[in-house]
Structure formats: C-alpha cells, structure tokens
Design an enzyme around this catalytic site. Structure first.
Site, PDB file in Angstrom:
ATOM      1  N   TYR A   1      -2.515  -2.497 -11.291  1.00 41.19           N
ATOM      2  CA  TYR A   1      -3.956  -2.689 -11.432  1.00 41.19           C
ATOM      3  C   TYR A   1      -4.449  -2.146 -12.770  1.00 41.19           C
ATOM      4  O   TYR A   1      -5.553  -1.617 -12.882  1.00 41.19           O
ATOM      5  CB  TYR A   1      -4.709  -2.080 -10.229  1.00 41.19           C
TER       6      TYR A   1
ATOM      7  N   TYR B   1     -11.980   3.604  -8.794  1.00 37.56           N
ATOM      8  CA  TYR B   1     -11.489   4.270  -7.572  1.00 37.56           C
ATOM      9  C   TYR B   1     -11.496   5.789  -7.700  1.00 37.56           C
ATOM     10  O   TYR B   1     -10.944   6.466  -6.828  1.00 37.56           O
ATOM     11  CB  TYR B   1     -10.023   3.872  -7.307  1.00 37.56           C
TER      12      TYR B   1
ATOM     13  N   ARG C   1      -9.179   1.793 -13.344  1.00 39.17           N
ATOM     14  CA  ARG C   1      -8.962   2.555 -12.108  1.00 39.17           C
ATOM     15  C   ARG C   1      -9.724   3.883 -12.039  1.00 39.17           C
ATOM     16  O   ARG C   1     -10.265   4.197 -10.984  1.00 39.17           O
ATOM     17  CB  ARG C   1      -7.466   2.779 -11.868  1.00 39.17           C
TER      18      ARG C   1
ATOM     19  N   GLU D   1       5.148  -6.100   1.379  1.00 40.15           N
ATOM     20  CA  GLU D   1       4.387  -6.568   0.209  1.00 40.15           C
ATOM     21  C   GLU D   1       4.028  -5.424  -0.736  1.00 40.15           C
ATOM     22  O   GLU D   1       2.848  -5.169  -0.984  1.00 40.15           O
ATOM     23  CB  GLU D   1       3.093  -7.248   0.687  1.00 40.15           C
ATOM     24  N   PRO D   2       5.008  -4.730  -1.269  1.00 44.17           N
ATOM     25  CA  PRO D   2       4.684  -3.608  -2.152  1.00 44.17           C
ATOM     26  C   PRO D   2       4.171  -4.085  -3.502  1.00 44.17           C
ATOM     27  O   PRO D   2       4.691  -5.053  -4.060  1.00 44.17           O
ATOM     28  CB  PRO D   2       6.032  -2.898  -2.316  1.00 44.17           C
ATOM     29  N   GLY D   3       3.137  -3.457  -4.004  1.00 45.93           N
ATOM     30  CA  GLY D   3       2.652  -3.735  -5.360  1.00 45.93           C
ATOM     31  C   GLY D   3       2.789  -2.470  -6.189  1.00 45.93           C
ATOM     32  O   GLY D   3       3.719  -2.304  -6.974  1.00 45.93           O
TER      33      GLY D   3
ATOM     34  N   GLY E   1       0.788  -1.230   0.000  1.00 44.87           N
ATOM     35  CA  GLY E   1       0.000   0.000   0.000  1.00 44.87           C
ATOM     36  C   GLY E   1       0.816   1.273   0.000  1.00 44.87           C
ATOM     37  O   GLY E   1       0.262   2.366   0.120  1.00 44.87           O
TER      38      GLY E   1
ATOM     39  N   CYS F   1     -19.590   1.022 -23.975  1.00 45.41           N
ATOM     40  CA  CYS F   1     -20.954   1.505 -23.839  1.00 45.41           C
ATOM     41  C   CYS F   1     -21.354   1.655 -22.376  1.00 45.41           C
ATOM     42  O   CYS F   1     -22.234   0.942 -21.872  1.00 45.41           O
ATOM     43  CB  CYS F   1     -21.893   0.545 -24.548  1.00 45.41           C
ATOM     44  N   GLU F   2     -20.671   2.543 -21.664  1.00 44.43           N
ATOM     45  CA  GLU F   2     -20.958   2.833 -20.244  1.00 44.43           C
ATOM     46  C   GLU F   2     -20.592   4.292 -20.018  1.00 44.43           C
ATOM     47  O   GLU F   2     -19.534   4.744 -20.480  1.00 44.43           O
ATOM     48  CB  GLU F   2     -20.051   2.006 -19.304  1.00 44.43           C
TER      49      GLU F   2
HETATM   50  C1  LIG Z   1      -3.056  -5.708  -2.709  1.00 38.56           C
HETATM   51  C2  LIG Z   1      -2.221  -6.127  -1.596  1.00 38.56           C
HETATM   52  C3  LIG Z   1      -0.904  -5.664  -1.491  1.00 38.56           C
HETATM   53  C4  LIG Z   1      -0.294  -4.654  -2.428  1.00 38.56           C
HETATM   54  O1  LIG Z   1      -0.899  -3.405  -2.330  1.00 38.56           O
HETATM   55  P1  LIG Z   1      -0.273  -2.170  -3.130  1.00 38.56           P
HETATM   56  O2  LIG Z   1      -1.199  -1.046  -2.839  1.00 38.56           O
HETATM   57  O3  LIG Z   1      -0.303  -2.522  -4.581  1.00 38.56           O
HETATM   58  O4  LIG Z   1       1.096  -1.950  -2.623  1.00 38.56           O
HETATM   59  C5  LIG Z   1      -0.128  -6.167  -0.453  1.00 38.56           C
HETATM   60  N1  LIG Z   1      -0.622  -7.066   0.442  1.00 38.56           N
HETATM   61  C6  LIG Z   1      -1.896  -7.506   0.362  1.00 38.56           C
HETATM   62  C7  LIG Z   1      -2.372  -8.491   1.366  1.00 38.56           C
HETATM   63  C8  LIG Z   1      -2.736  -7.058  -0.639  1.00 38.56           C
HETATM   64  O5  LIG Z   1      -4.001  -7.488  -0.703  1.00 38.56           O
END
Ligand SMILES: *Cc1c(COP(=O)(O)O)cnc(C)c1O
Length: 425
Positions: free
Chosen positions: A384, A316, A312, A273-275, A239, A355-356
């Site tokens: 995402y 969001y 997105r 857990e960076p995404g 996050g 079509c939205e």
């Molecule tokens: C989605 C998610 C992440 C990654 O979140 P980001 O906002 O992309 O960094 C990490 N851990 C868990 C459990 C998640 O569901």
C-alpha cells in the site's frame, strides 16, 4: 526477515547500495528486493503444504507487473479487486484459474471480462451481486465458480479502516444470512457456489482471530454440507501481520500452526490471500532531506517524498521505521523499533512537501542527526505504498527499482510532467 541491511554504516538492498540507486535513478524512489518477496511467498506455501493450498497474492498491496510475474512463476495465484488488477495479472502471465476476484462493486464489464478470462472464483459480496452474476453467466453460457464472502463477526484488533469482517461492514454477508443465501441460490445450476470466503481485515498481529473465524466458518460449512451443498474450498483471506517493527508479527508457520490442524481431513481446498505479509518489508522508500527547520518546540526534517507517495501514516496512523541511509557505526540500527534510544539522537518530525498538515511520515521520532542532502530510508513501504500513490499536488509518480542480488532493474520509470498531463491533451 528482509534483505535491506547496513554494511559498514551504509544501507544495502540485497547487494546493491541504495546510494548508488539514488545517484543513478534519483529520489524519491521505491526499491524492491526480489529475494524478500520470494522468501515470504515460499514460507507461506511451505507452511500450508500439508493441505491442498493456493496462495493468491493480493495485487492491491503492490501491483507492479514485474513483481506479479516472478510471483506467478513461483506458483502464486492472485487476489484481485478490479478489472485493472485482472489486466495486470494477465499481463504478468498469471494462471487465471488461480485468480480469486473480490470487491463489493464489480461492474458488468468487469464481471464479463473476468468470466471470459476464466477466473477461479468470484468472491461474492452480496445477494444482489450473485443474482447479477447468475444473469450474466446464463447469457454468456460460461461455467463460473463462486465463493460466498461471509462476515464471521471477528475483530482482527487493527485500525477501524482495515477492519473488514465485523457485522457492520460493507463487505460480504452476515454469517446468519449465509445459510439463507445458499438455500436460495446454492443450486441455481449456472453459478457453482461451492466455497466460502472470509477476509477479516489487515495487519492483525495475532493468530487468534483467524482461528476463531475459521472455526466459525467450519461450523457453517458443516451445516451447508448437511443441507446437501457441495463445498470444496475455504478462502481465509489475507491480513496477516508484517514486521513493521522487527519480530512483532506472527510468522507464516505461526499462523499455519493455528489454522492447518482445523482444516486437516476436512476435504477442503485452502485459499490464502496475503498482501502485506509478502510485500511490506520487501520494499523501502528512499528519500532525500531537502531542508531542516524549527517550528516552536519542534524540529522538522523536510524530505522530498510526500503523502502522495506513501499515504499510510496519515491514512491509518501507520508506523514506519525511518532511518538515515548512511550512518556512523554507533548509529547502525540493530532492529526496527518504535522509538530508538541512545545518545546523540534528536527528536524530529519527518514531513513531506505537500500542502496538507497531514503530510507526515513520523512525529517526535528519535533520529541520528541529518543534514540537507542526506538520504533517509522509510522502511517497510512495499504494501500500500506505490499502489496507493497519487499525483496530488501534481507530483510525478515515483520510479520503482527491483533489486536482484547485485543487479537492479528499473521496473517503472519516473513519470514525467508530460506523462502526467497526457490525458488532458
Ligand atoms: C486487501 C485484501 C487482502 C490482502 O490484505 P493484506 O492485509 O494486504 O494481507 C486479501 N483479501 C482481500 C479480499 C482484500 O481486500
């Protein structure tokens, strides 16, 4: 920081002009920069190097196996949320011991597969799931490690849909219940419950909530240790902010400055857990203008990408910086801003062909003038983006291109109509 820059008014992905990719691969297309992915990963690894840290890239942000492969080679572990993501990680050659598996609804098949693969930790989201894991582990006589996901009840100050660590959330267990869960299951002799996991939400823009949540969890861990439970790791989730606008998210070092001092000397392994903070600005979505049109006081730029390719903004209300891929010198953007100012810009809505009414990328956005056939770039589309795309309106999934220096590789081909209906044959 990313490697998408204008040179003499033309956008480049590393050393490849996006126009070249568009002419050879077509539009719309996702374009990834390998150097950007890797620099983000390495910055995070370095920022937390003082601690025993494993960075587990969150696969759901951007899931292409070619990307997972070079991240794994650079030492990344993975955060997965399904059997499909486990399959992807293994196809990419991941070290399964460095996989953490979250998700509130793991099926028995997924759980057994993950046990057999030897994932590092099951991140447990409920007591019912833990009971089931104990039952399945007992049957298959596997050694299984688990982390209890706890809701620290901290607000990351983000969109409600990306808030996941408050009390009223379907994820994890309340911090008050956590001790009871350990008391009941902590010494079951089958599943080794030896870590605590949190994930407070996505795209926060400040370090404060992480510090607050980590402090709360450390108090819990201290109490659990006093009660005789062996806690070896803390997983503080993902996050972390990404620069959808230039220089608005804290840096990896910025987060680490808040978090590392709290964990020093605590005999805890750290999992991150960076995404988005790795993937977001590692990609652009390149699209072409189909038509211009007026509607009331509005001007619309209709492009060939749609909400099925990048959901997105409607989902969001997310902001993406959008700019033509080739511009006169005076229009070269110096940074990604919410709203550009200056002479000669036009206020437009950038919309797709779906079509939205919700099929938009930006509303009332100042853009340099564009015409039919121009390329337009939707920036910071790596997290995402492709991973949330769909076939809605029976549109084919987009190709994905990976740029590495002055070369590019097609790492997913464009879906064909035949691919699209293959499962219906
Ligand atoms: C989605 C998610 C992440 C990654 O979140 P980001 O906002 O992309 O960094 C990490 N851990 C868990 C459990 C998640 O569901």
């Amino acid at each position: 920081m990313d490697y998408f820059n204008y040179r003499s008014g033309k956008l480049y992905a590393e050393d490849v002009s996006v126009e070249k990719i568009a002419s050879e691969v077509g539009t719309p297309v996702y374009i990834y920069s390998r150097a950007t992915f890797l620099s983000h990963l390495r910055k995070i690894q370095k920022a937390y190097a003082e601690l025993d840290t494993t960075v587990c890239y969150s696969i759901k942000a951007c899931s292409n196996i070619h990307i997972l492969k070079f991240l794994a080679e650079a030492g990344s572990g993975f955060d997965i949320v399904s059997g499909g993501e486990l399959f992807r990680a293994r196809q990419a050659g991941a070290d399964t011991g460095k996989i953490v598996y979250a998700g509130v609804g793991k099926t028995d098949v997924e759980t057994i597969d993950a046990m057999n693969a030897g994932v590092g930790y099951f991140n447990i989201e409920s007591e019912a799931e833990l009971e089931n894991l104990i039952r399945l582990a007992k049957k298959s006589k596997k050694r299984v490690k688990a982390a209890l996901r706890v809701n620290p009840d901290v607000d990351p100050q983000t969109h409600t849909y990306t808030t996941t660590g408050k009390k009223e959330s379907k994820f994890g267990v309340d911090i008050d219940r956590a001790k009871k869960v350990f008391a009941k299951y902590g010494k079951n002799g089958i599943v080794d419950l030896s870590a605590v996991h949190i994930h407070i939400g996505s795209a926060g823009k400040t370090v404060g909530p992480y510090v607050e949540a980590t402090k709360k969890i450390l108090i819990l861990i201290e109490q659990l240790r006093q009660d005789g439970f062996k806690i070896e790791a803390i997983d503080i989730g993902g996050g972390y902010g990404a620069d959808y606008e230039s220089n608005t998210a804290p840096s990896a070092t910025g987060y680490a400055k808040g978090i590392v001092p709290l964990l020093k000397g605590k005999q805890l392994k750290l999992i991150l857990e960076p995404g988005a903070s790795i993937a977001a600005n590692s990609s652009i979505l390149l699209t072409r203008v189909l038509f211009l049109k007026k509607g009331g006081r509005k001007k619309f730029v209709i492009v060939d990408a749609g909400m099925n390719d990048l959901i997105r903004p409607p989902l969001y209300n997310a902001f993406h910086f959008i700019w033509p891929s080739s511009v006169e010198k005076r229009f070269v953007p110096l940074k990604k801003v919410k709203q550009a100012a200056g002479e000669g810009l036009e206020k437009v809505d950038i919309v797709g062909p779906i079509c939205e009414g919700s099929d938009f990328f930006a509303k009332d956005r100042n853009l340099p003038p564009v015409k039919r056939g121009d390329l337009v770039t939707i920036f910071t589309a790596g997290a995402y983006g492709a991973s949330m795309s769909s076939n809605y309106n029976s549109r084919c999934l987009l190709p994905e291109v990976l740029v590495d220096g002055d070369r590019y590789t097609l790492i997913r081909r464009r879906q064909t109509y035949e691919d699209m209906i293959a499962l219906e044959r």
